[in-house]
Write an enzyme that holds these catalytic residues in place. Structure first.
Site, PDB file in Angstrom:
ATOM      1  N   CYS A   1       1.010  -1.235  -0.035  1.00 29.89           N
ATOM      2  CA  CYS A   1       0.126   0.017  -0.136  1.00 29.89           C
ATOM      3  C   CYS A   1       0.987   1.306  -0.080  1.00 29.89           C
ATOM      4  O   CYS A   1       0.624   2.272  -0.475  1.00 29.89           O
ATOM      5  CB  CYS A   1      -0.945  -0.091   1.252  1.00 29.89           C
ATOM      6  SG  CYS A   1      -0.050  -0.014   2.857  1.00 29.89           S
TER       7      CYS A   1
ATOM      8  N   HIS B   1      -2.299   0.395   6.991  1.00 28.65           N
ATOM      9  CA  HIS B   1      -2.427   0.859   5.721  1.00 28.65           C
ATOM     10  C   HIS B   1      -2.120   2.104   5.502  1.00 28.65           C
ATOM     11  O   HIS B   1      -1.973   3.010   6.241  1.00 28.65           O
ATOM     12  CB  HIS B   1      -3.927   0.713   5.413  1.00 28.65           C
ATOM     13  CG  HIS B   1      -4.363   0.900   4.148  1.00 28.65           C
ATOM     14  ND1 HIS B   1      -3.564  -0.171   3.160  1.00 28.65           N
ATOM     15  CD2 HIS B   1      -5.153   1.503   3.347  1.00 28.65           C
ATOM     16  CE1 HIS B   1      -4.310   0.193   1.880  1.00 28.65           C
ATOM     17  NE2 HIS B   1      -5.185   1.253   1.963  1.00 28.65           N
TER      18      HIS B   1
ATOM     19  N   ASP C   1      -7.633   5.905  -2.282  1.00 31.12           N
ATOM     20  CA  ASP C   1      -7.134   4.793  -2.181  1.00 31.12           C
ATOM     21  C   ASP C   1      -6.515   4.004  -3.569  1.00 31.12           C
ATOM     22  O   ASP C   1      -7.225   3.354  -4.022  1.00 31.12           O
ATOM     23  CB  ASP C   1      -7.950   4.144  -1.316  1.00 31.12           C
ATOM     24  CG  ASP C   1      -7.041   3.041  -0.566  1.00 31.12           C
ATOM     25  OD1 ASP C   1      -5.668   2.735  -0.953  1.00 31.12           O
ATOM     26  OD2 ASP C   1      -7.356   2.256   0.332  1.00 31.12           O
TER      27      ASP C   1
END
Length: 718
Positions: free
Chosen positions: A458, A506, A521
């Site tokens: 991520c 994250h 995202d």
């Protein structure tokens, strides 16, 4: 022999102090006529020395207390306990001399040196606790007398209490009660209990008496803040750090350690909305992203501190969408997670302008925090912040810069279209979401990832997206936190909990356009299951939960998984209802019980409880004073004496029971055999240890047989 002597003898004889123990305890001492050196101690008399029974009980107590620390302390601390016990028991067998002061000092120095090598310094909390545990274990080397035994038990209570600095969960509480009961049993044994069974009964009685007092103080005694704080150092802790580079958060996927737990009263938010922001990363040096703290901003831009941070329990300007309670795990870092922009907190905190929530101090223990948040990025973005979130290094990543400018031109200068095209690019190109991305080096790492490796976690996608947005002229920043959480509640529409672990860490992006910040995202374009299913969708990837141990196995077993969830729910309620029972909860309990709460009632309640305990203790002492001895033989003999006194055959002053019965046997020919038999029985009953009676042979071998024969023979007296 008088009755007072008869009462004392059984207790003293049963303490396990044999003649061999008495001689061995003084085996290394000089004779009475020799001159003793300063390091030699005076020999102990038999009524002062500890025997095998007490030393064994003290050693087992040390093992129980050590077990409370073993998960957090070095395993080698068990070695001093074993060596000290071995030395002390060999001393009882007259094979080694008493441990002198030089040996004891050397043992303490070795433990301190081992702790220094283990932790690198002695000011660390674990090192100080380890030194306390080591001294407690080595105390057995100089434990010879009754007073020493009581000191060991008292020190054991201190070391036991120190275990709650490690953990305050239900298992620790249950284990501590067991260890405390064993230490109380040691005090009872040293005080003169005749046998282990009697010591256990007395311990159970004392623990039962203390239970109402403990519960009363728990409910009534005011919750005061600590009078001191244990010094905590910045040590290596699993979790997010102040700065992040691509690949850092991927390492957290190996750990299943709890980060925090959240409890919602109105049902859980959707899985795609569980973005727990921890801090914002706005500064980029080409390799790492770091925070723009209020102190750094004030130093660079000037102005009052209120321009960058507000201190209090509320942040005005937005509408609360989520209300929940957090159970935070201990963490040396000050920040607190929030579901979107934080708005209110039950404790005073620092509200940073970038949406970060910081506590006023690090967490040394678990803490409950009630709060509300918006569920969305913060709306505040002054001009200086927008300019800050557009900064990039002067060189590096030329291909990524050109790609961003081309993408913005293709989007017609529309930020929303730009983000959509960027999302599509990540979705259509062969990007791969992995916990083990290839290592990137140099000053053009964004180029290498975006056009060459195409493999990352991520942070790779978030870092690249922020770089591209800034290269296209958009204010953008990276947010680090947690995504998702494992649901623990099972009630529909009722209270439910989420357990957020380190593998849920994250990173995502916030881009400013149309007058506010928007969440973006890029992970959703590459691995949408990471958003909808949480981090457990990564199960099976190399490295995921590699450090989790047994819990990784329970995920594949439905029964074990259900048991684990039930246990975590129970532990959460324990932390919330017992450990988290603070002054507010205490005040609410009083309101439910008595209506309007008044501080005077709490004070009078505490005083009344203490007065009741004192009065009950006085009444118990006065009542027990009526019967000085609890020995069954003494009570049976006194009942016989009352019968004999009616005929003028009572005992003389200071006359022993056996002598008394033999004397009147000469005066009563009709009862001579019965009285002589009773004299032998009462002497066995009073002056022999119960263990001696039980191990001997013959008609009067056991204590039960002695009691039965006494009852039969005493009825024969005419």
């Amino acid at each position: 022999m008088s009755l007072s002597t008869a009462k004392a003898s059984p207790g003293r004889a049963s303490l396990g102090r044999s003649t061999r123990d008495d001689h061995s305890s003084g085996a290394s001492s000089p004779s009475s006529g020799a001159r003793r050196r300063w390091w030699q101690r005076k020999p102990l008399t038999p009524d002062q020395a500890l025997g095998w029974l007490e030393l064994r009980h003290l050693f087992i107590g040390q093992c129980l207390v050590l077990a409370l620390h073993v998960l957090w302390m070095p395993v080698w601390l068990a070695l001093p306990a074993l060596l000290a016990a071995l030395w002390r028991f060999q001393q009882l067998r007259a094979r080694v001399p008493r441990a002198g002061i030089l040996l004891r000092l050397a043992a303490v120095a070795m433990v301190a040196a081992g702790l220094f090598l283990e932790y690198g310094q002695m000011l660390r909390l674990e090192a100080m606790i380890g030194l306390l545990v080591g001294i407690y274990l080595l105390k057995l080397l100089e434990t010879d007398s009754l007073r020493d035994g009581r000191v060991v038990c008292g020190l054991g209570f201190v070391v036991l209490a120190a275990a709650f600095l490690h953990d305050q969960g239900p298992l620790m509480a249950a284990a501590s009660v067991m260890a405390a009961a064993w230490l109380v049993g040691g005090l009872v044994l040293i005080a003169g209990a005749r046998e282990r069974r009697e010591a256990m009964r007395e311990t159970a009685w004392l623990m039962g008496l203390s239970l109402p007092l403990m519960l009363g103080l728990f409910v009534l005694f005011p919750r005061l803040p600590p009078l001191w704080n244990v010094p905590q150092l910045n040590e290596a802790t699993t979790g997010l750090t102040d700065s992040v580079s691509p690949g850092d958060i991927a390492a957290l996927g190996r750990s299943d350690a709890l980060a925090f737990r959240a409890r919602f009263d109105n049902g859980l938010p959707a899985a795609s909305q569980r973005y727990w922001r921890v801090y914002t990363l706005s500064l980029f040096d080409g390799v790492r992203w770091s925070r723009a703290t209020p102190e750094r901003l004030q130093e660079a831009l000037g102005g009052p501190p209120e321009r960058y941070v507000q201190r209090g329990t509320r942040m005005e300007g937005e509408v609360a969408r989520h209300r929940y309670e957090l159970l935070l795990e201990p963490d040396p870092r000050p920040w607190r997670p929030s579901l979107g922009a934080p708005l209110t907190t039950s404790r005073e905190a620092r509200y940073l302008i970038d949406g970060t929530l910081e506590g006023l101090a690090s967490l040394n223990t678990r803490e409950l925090l009630e709060m509300s948040s918006s569920g969305a990025p913060p709306t505040t973005a002054p001009q200086w912040m927008q300019r800050l979130d557009q900064l990039l290094p002067d060189d590096g990543n030329p291909r990524a810069r050109e790609f961003a400018r081309d993408l913005m031109r293709e989007s017609g200068g529309d930020p929303q279209v730009f983000l959509q095209r960027l999302f599509q690019y990540f979705n259509r190109q062969p990007f791969h979401y992995t916990l083990t991305p290839p290592r990137l080096e140099g000053l053009s790492r964004v180029d290498d990832f975006l056009f060459d490796s195409l493999r990352g976690y991520c942070t790779h996608y978030a870092s690249t997206s922020v770089f591209l947005a800034r290269a296209a002229g958009l204010p953008a920043r990276m947010v680090a936190g947690y995504l998702g959480g494992e649901a623990q509640g099972d009630g529909i529409g009722g209270p439910q909990e989420l357990s957020i672990r380190q593998y849920d860490a994250h990173a995502w992006v916030e881009v400013f356009h149309a007058g506010r910040w928007h969440r973006f995202d890029p992970t959703a374009a590459v691995a949408p299951e990471r958003i909808s299913q949480g981090a457990l969708s990564l199960q099976g990837q190399p490295g995921f939960m590699a450090d989790a141990g047994l819990r990784a196995f329970t995920l594949n077993n439905s029964l074990l998984s259900d048991l684990r969830r039930q246990w975590e729910r129970f532990e959460y309620r324990w932390q919330r209802s017992v450990v988290g029972f603070r002054l507010d909860e205490q005040r609410n309990l009083w309101k439910r019980l008595f209506g309007d709460f008044r501080w005077e009632w709490l004070v009078w309640g505490v005083l009344g409880l203490l007065a009741s305990v004192v009065l009950a203790g006085v009444a118990l002492v006065l009542w027990s004073g009526r019967e000085v001895s609890a020995h069954a033989g003494v009570r049976a003999y006194r009942r016989l004496v009352k019968r004999l006194e009616r005929t003028g055959h009572g005992p003389h002053v200071g006359e022993a029971p056996g002598s008394h019965l033999r004397r009147i046997a000469q005066q009563q020919p009709q009862n001579v055999r019965v009285l002589l038999h009773l004299a032998d029985l009462i002497e066995q009953w009073l002056y022999n240890d119960a263990t001696v009676l039980a191990s001997s042979h013959g008609e009067a071998s056991s204590l039960r047989s002695v009691r039965r024969q006494w009852s039969v023979q005493s009825r024969k007296i005419r």
